[in-house]
Each structure stands twice: as structure tokens, then as C-alpha cells.
Design a protein around this motif. Structure first.
Motif, PDB file in Angstrom:
ATOM      1  N   SER A   1      -4.082 -35.624 -30.126  1.00 32.21           N
ATOM      2  CA  SER A   1      -4.396 -36.601 -28.988  1.00 32.21           C
ATOM      3  C   SER A   1      -5.573 -37.305 -29.137  1.00 32.21           C
ATOM      4  N   TRP A   2      -6.284 -37.358 -30.732  1.00 31.59           N
ATOM      5  CA  TRP A   2      -7.665 -37.782 -30.665  1.00 31.59           C
ATOM      6  C   TRP A   2      -7.982 -39.033 -29.974  1.00 31.59           C
ATOM      7  N   THR A   3      -9.177 -38.987 -29.624  1.00 32.10           N
ATOM      8  CA  THR A   3      -9.322 -40.764 -29.512  1.00 32.10           C
ATOM      9  C   THR A   3     -10.916 -40.839 -29.306  1.00 32.10           C
ATOM     10  N   TRP A   4     -11.399 -41.917 -29.345  1.00 37.07           N
ATOM     11  CA  TRP A   4     -12.794 -41.698 -29.834  1.00 37.07           C
ATOM     12  C   TRP A   4     -13.915 -41.839 -29.233  1.00 37.07           C
ATOM     13  N   GLY A   5     -14.528 -40.738 -29.387  1.00 34.52           N
ATOM     14  CA  GLY A   5     -15.994 -39.762 -28.887  1.00 34.52           C
ATOM     15  C   GLY A   5     -15.530 -38.994 -28.638  1.00 34.52           C
ATOM     16  N   ASN A   6     -14.512 -38.104 -29.538  1.00 30.38           N
ATOM     17  CA  ASN A   6     -14.033 -35.935 -29.887  1.00 30.38           C
ATOM     18  C   ASN A   6     -13.427 -36.295 -31.226  1.00 30.38           C
ATOM     19  N   LEU A   7     -14.235 -35.193 -31.009  1.00 29.25           N
ATOM     20  CA  LEU A   7     -13.222 -34.729 -32.363  1.00 29.25           C
ATOM     21  C   LEU A   7     -12.562 -34.053 -32.679  1.00 29.25           C
ATOM     22  N   GLY A   8     -11.487 -34.679 -33.323  1.00 28.27           N
ATOM     23  CA  GLY A   8     -10.077 -33.968 -33.709  1.00 28.27           C
ATOM     24  C   GLY A   8     -10.209 -32.299 -34.344  1.00 28.27           C
ATOM     25  N   TYR A   9      -8.725 -31.888 -34.110  1.00 27.51           N
ATOM     26  CA  TYR A   9      -9.240 -30.615 -34.269  1.00 27.51           C
ATOM     27  C   TYR A   9      -7.661 -29.983 -35.230  1.00 27.51           C
ATOM     28  N   LEU A  10      -7.409 -29.155 -36.036  1.00 30.00           N
ATOM     29  CA  LEU A  10      -6.196 -28.829 -36.015  1.00 30.00           C
ATOM     30  C   LEU A  10      -6.649 -26.766 -36.090  1.00 30.00           C
ATOM     31  N   ALA A  11      -5.656 -25.988 -35.566  1.00 27.99           N
ATOM     32  CA  ALA A  11      -5.519 -25.110 -35.208  1.00 27.99           C
ATOM     33  C   ALA A  11      -4.206 -23.982 -36.554  1.00 27.99           C
ATOM     34  N   THR A  12      -5.687 -22.862 -36.316  1.00 23.39           N
ATOM     35  CA  THR A  12      -4.537 -22.295 -37.918  1.00 23.39           C
ATOM     36  C   THR A  12      -3.573 -21.441 -37.569  1.00 23.39           C
ATOM     37  N   GLY A  13      -3.219 -21.452 -35.999  1.00 28.26           N
ATOM     38  CA  GLY A  13      -2.135 -21.023 -35.325  1.00 28.26           C
ATOM     39  C   GLY A  13      -1.901 -19.463 -35.672  1.00 28.26           C
ATOM     40  N   VAL A  14      -3.631 -18.706 -34.869  1.00 30.97           N
ATOM     41  CA  VAL A  14      -3.926 -17.495 -35.257  1.00 30.97           C
ATOM     42  C   VAL A  14      -4.934 -17.840 -34.972  1.00 30.97           C
ATOM     43  N   ALA A  15      -5.073 -16.306 -33.822  1.00 35.47           N
ATOM     44  CA  ALA A  15      -6.554 -16.352 -33.602  1.00 35.47           C
ATOM     45  C   ALA A  15      -7.299 -15.406 -34.160  1.00 35.47           C
ATOM     46  N   GLY A  16      -8.501 -15.966 -34.855  1.00 35.61           N
ATOM     47  CA  GLY A  16      -8.988 -15.691 -35.096  1.00 35.61           C
ATOM     48  C   GLY A  16      -8.899 -15.218 -36.506  1.00 35.61           C
ATOM     49  N   ALA A  17      -8.123 -16.085 -36.597  1.00 40.33           N
ATOM     50  CA  ALA A  17      -7.701 -15.797 -38.553  1.00 40.33           C
ATOM     51  C   ALA A  17      -6.831 -17.245 -38.888  1.00 40.33           C
ATOM     52  N   PHE A  18      -6.623 -17.037 -39.990  1.00 41.16           N
ATOM     53  CA  PHE A  18      -5.653 -18.140 -41.141  1.00 41.16           C
ATOM     54  C   PHE A  18      -4.561 -17.296 -40.918  1.00 41.16           C
ATOM     55  N   ALA A  19      -3.285 -18.029 -40.747  1.00 43.12           N
ATOM     56  CA  ALA A  19      -1.769 -17.600 -41.280  1.00 43.12           C
ATOM     57  C   ALA A  19      -1.465 -16.403 -41.933  1.00 43.12           C
ATOM     58  N   ALA A  20      -1.620 -15.705 -42.041  1.00 47.41           N
ATOM     59  CA  ALA A  20      -1.174 -14.720 -42.798  1.00 47.41           C
ATOM     60  C   ALA A  20      -0.059 -14.795 -44.198  1.00 47.41           C
ATOM     61  N   ALA A  21       1.093 -16.066 -44.079  1.00 47.93           N
ATOM     62  CA  ALA A  21       1.389 -16.797 -44.858  1.00 47.93           C
ATOM     63  C   ALA A  21       0.986 -17.688 -45.040  1.00 47.93           C
ATOM     64  N   ASN A  22       1.179 -18.038 -46.728  1.00 51.78           N
ATOM     65  CA  ASN A  22       0.860 -19.524 -47.184  1.00 51.78           C
ATOM     66  C   ASN A  22      -1.080 -19.916 -46.087  1.00 51.78           C
ATOM     67  N   PRO A  23      -1.587 -18.720 -45.963  1.00 55.78           N
ATOM     68  CA  PRO A  23      -3.069 -19.648 -45.567  1.00 55.78           C
ATOM     69  C   PRO A  23      -3.728 -20.769 -45.932  1.00 55.78           C
TER      70      PRO A  23
END
Length: 406
Positions: free
Chosen positions: A252-274
Motif C-alpha cells: 500500500s506504499w505511497t509517496w511520503g511514507n516508508l514501505g515495510y514487509l512483516a516477518t509474520g511473527v511478533a518479535g522474531a523471524f519465522a521459525a522455518a526459512n527465516p
């Protein structure tokens, strides 16, 4: 006493040896997890201990590399008569408090600076040396664009609807293009100060290089404050850090904002294929930015990512190939910024981008010093100020990793 160059080589060897030991121990840990779904406690503690040893060895190597890069200041830097006169007058002011020489020079140069107005300008070579040391010690400054200005506000125009372009034949009429809509990004220069102190005995010692002493006193505190401001600063009486801008999911990125991706896990990388999300983050950047991109994270985050492997079993994190180089992650350089947050629920502990295109540091020319022999007797205080600003100038050149579900 060991030669600095030899000491650097020894430190580089120690770091490489520690990293090889880390890979061996971590491979053992991963084999135990694969065989029985968990690692032996002793093995896990061994990996963490060696991982810390790698961090310590790398920190020592970084310290020695920075030390080797610092040229000594000397009065031979500029032999122009005015420069020599300024340096001599500045030396008299710092050592003895004699201000008439500097006042006369600044009056001759039509400068508005005076002792009553907040100090005097330091000689150009001292300002330049402090700038070089900041470049070496301030991680975000080192990878960003830096522009010097003479005003307190830098305005950068940009087009909100893109530049009008098209294809035409050699003799064909040129159709009228749509009007360009322009807006401005403002980068105010804020005041950053430090107040080193010295005894009068130190100042009276002719063997003490005052220029170098002053540069060494302020470089680390200036760099530390800059590092925090360029990363998390809120823009109030300080630069605006890139993490203070509005963040949106990259889809949903638009100019004036920074885009992000989520790891899918709160406070960590995913356990499988991080490491999959690292690949996703790298390729969320357009190729024009990705070619010059860097990872930005603190030491704790780097320590966690150091354990990741690709599908062939090779480690994604690699130490620098030479003592003055940078570690790499997936082939892209890693910049350690201790102001970056730790991995925690919904934190943005990892950034990837072309910071030379994405972030702008604005330096106002002139570094001032005010001598104060009264407030902390018997010490002499030096109130030193510089003006610096910063902010995002291209919002599609930097991407973030959110350690959260979405």
C-alpha cells in the motif's frame, strides 16, 4: 608497543578465526535440531558465547580501522597567510582567552560572529577534520547524501506527478506535455552542541595540539547524537530520523511514507526459512536502488541474522574481506547503527535501502566555539556548536522490516 597496521592485521585474523569457530559450533547446533528437534543446552550456550566473541573481535577491528584512518592535524595543512593568521588567532583564543585577534579577523571578513554573539568560527582545517571524523564514526551519515549549505533551511523541490516524457520522430511535432506539479521538502539545520573541558595547564602546554585535542573531544559525542537523530529523531530541535516517518505495508506504499514487509511473527523471524523475508525485502527495492543498497541494523540484530544459511548451506552473513571493509549480508554491505531498535514485537529493527538516494544530511557551514573559564573553575569549558539537519528525500529508496504479524 605494537604497530597499528600489525595490530589491525592481528585483530582481523582474530575475527576471521572467531567466525570460523562460530560456523562450526552453529552447524553442530543445527545438526542437533535436525536430529532431535532441539539443540543441546551446552551447544546453544557455546554458539552464543562464540557469537559474542565475533562481535567483540569485529568491534575491536572497527576501532583500529577508524584509528588508522584518522590523519593527524597539523599547522602545515594550509599555508595561506589568512589561514595561518586565523589559526594563530584561534590558538591564542583557546589557550589564553585573547579574543581581539579573532574579532579583528571576523570583522575583516564581514562576519557577524563575535564573542558576545556566541563564539568564533574554528579554522577551516579543524572543521574539515571534525567532518571527516564524523563521516567515519556516524554510520548513517557515512551512507547518506551530505550537502553543505550557508542558510538555516535547505529546500528541495520535487515533482509530485513525475517528469513528462515521450517518444517522437525526428521531424514530428512535439506535443504539449502536462504541467509538472512541484512540491518542496524542507530540511532545517538544528543546533548540536558539545562542551569539552580542559585544565589551564593542558592549554598552556605548547606540545599539546589544540586542534587535534578539540577534534578528538567532540567527534564521538557529535557522532553519537547524530546517529540517534538520523535514525529515530522526531524533527523537533533535531533532524528527523528515517524511522520517524509514517510506515505502511509495502503493498500500500505511497509517496511520503516508508514501505515495510512483516516477518509474520511478533518479535522474531519465522521459525522455518527465516531468510526468505530477507530476500523479499531486498527485492522489494527497485533495481536502480538495490544496486547501491545497504542493510542497516544494530549489533544484536546482526548477531541473530549471522546464524542464517541459504539452501546450499552457505552462511548469508560474511565478514569483511579486508580489515577496512564491511561485513556483507547476501552480498550487500552491512552498516551497524546502534540507534536502531532491537528485535521486539512490532519493532522496525532492520532497514534496507539506497541511503545515498533516500536520506539527506544537511550541514550548515561553520563550527563555533565559545570559551568559558568561569562556570567550572579551575576548568575551562568550550561550548562548541554546529548546525545539522536531516530527513528522507526519496521515500521509495528505503524499505523496512517489521517484526510483527502484519
Amino acid at each position: 608497543m605494537m604497530d597499528t597496521g600489525l595490530e589491525t592485521k592481528v585483530a582481523f585474523g582474530d575475527m576471521m578465526q572467531a567466525f570460523e569457530a562460530f560456523k562450526e559450533a552453529n552447524d553442530e547446533r543445527l545438526a542437533q535440531i535436525e536430529a532431535r528437534m532441539s539443540a543441546d543446552v551446552v551447544t546453544a550456550e557455546k554458539v552464543d558465547r562464540i557469537n559474542r566473541a565475533v562481535d567483540e573481535a569485529k568491534a575491536r577491528l572497527d576501532e583500529l580501522t577508524l584509528k588508522a584512518r584518522r590523519p593527524l592535524l597539523s599547522g602545515e595543512a594550509d599555508k595561506a597567510p589568512l589561514a595561518r593568521e586565523h589559526k594563530q588567532a584561534f590558538d591564542s583564543y583557546v589557550r589564553k582567552g585573547e579574543a581581539h585577534g579573532l574579532a579583528a579577523l571576523e570583522a575583516k571578513a564581514m562576519s557577524v560572529g563575535s564573542n558576545a554573539d556566541g563564539g568564533f568560527l574554528v579554522p577551516p582545517e579543524v572543521e574539515a577534520e571534525i567532518g571527516r571524523r564524523l563521516y567515519a564514526n556516524s554510520p548513517i551519515r557515512a551512507i547518506s547524501s551530505v550537502r553543505q549549505v550557508s542558510a538555516s533551511l535547505y529546500k528541495k523541490p520535487f515533482s509530485t506527478n513525475g517528469l513528462a516524457t515521450g517518444w517522437v520522430g525526428e521531424t514530428a511535432a512535439r506535443p504539449e506535455t502536462a504541467s509538472i506539479t512541484l512540491a518542496e521538502l524542507n530540511f532545517p539545520a538544528m543546533e548540536l552542541y558539545a562542551m569539552p573541558s580542559a585544565t589551564q595547564t593542558l592549554l598552556d602546554d605548547a606540545a599539546v595540539n589544540i586542534d587535534q585535542w578539540m577534534a578528538e573531544e567532540v567527534q564521538l559525542v557529535f557522532a553519537e547524537q547524530e546517529g540517534i537523530a538520523f535514525t529515530t529523531g522526531n524533527g523537533v530541535n533535531r533532524p528527523k530520523g528515517f524511522l520517524d516517518y509514517t510506515k505502511v505495508a509495502d503493498a500500500s506504499w505511497t509517496w511520503g511514507n516508508l514501505g515495510y514487509l512483516a516477518t509474520g511473527v511478533a518479535g522474531a523471524f519465522a521459525a522455518a526459512n527465516p531468510s526468505d523475508r530477507l530476500v523479499d525485502l531486498a527485492y522489494s527495492l527497485k533495481i536502480g536502488y538495490r544496486q547501491n543498497a545497504s542493510w542497516v541494523m544494530n549489533r544484536k540484530t546482526q548477531s541473530a541474522i549471522r546464524k542464517f544459511k541459504d539452501t546450499t548451506g552457505s552462511y548469508l552473513w560474511e565478514p569483511a574481506a579486508r580489515p577496512d571493509g564491511k561485513a556483507t549480508l547476501m552480498g550487500f554491505p552491512v552498516t551497524e547503527a546502534e540507534a536502531m531498535p532491537d528485535i521486539a514485537a512490532d519493532s522496525f529493527a532492520l532497514a534496507f535501502g539506497d541511503f545515498a538516494s533516500g536520506y539527506l544530511v544537511v550541514d550548515r557551514i561553520g563550527l563555533r566555539v565559545l570559551r568559558d573559564p568561569y562556570s567550572a573553575k579551575p576548568y575551562v569549558l568550550f561550548y562548541m556548536t554546529k548546525r545539522v539537519g536531516g530527513g528522507v528525500q526519496n521515500f521509495e529508496a528505503i524499505k523496512l522490516m517489521k517484526f510483527g504479524v502484519s
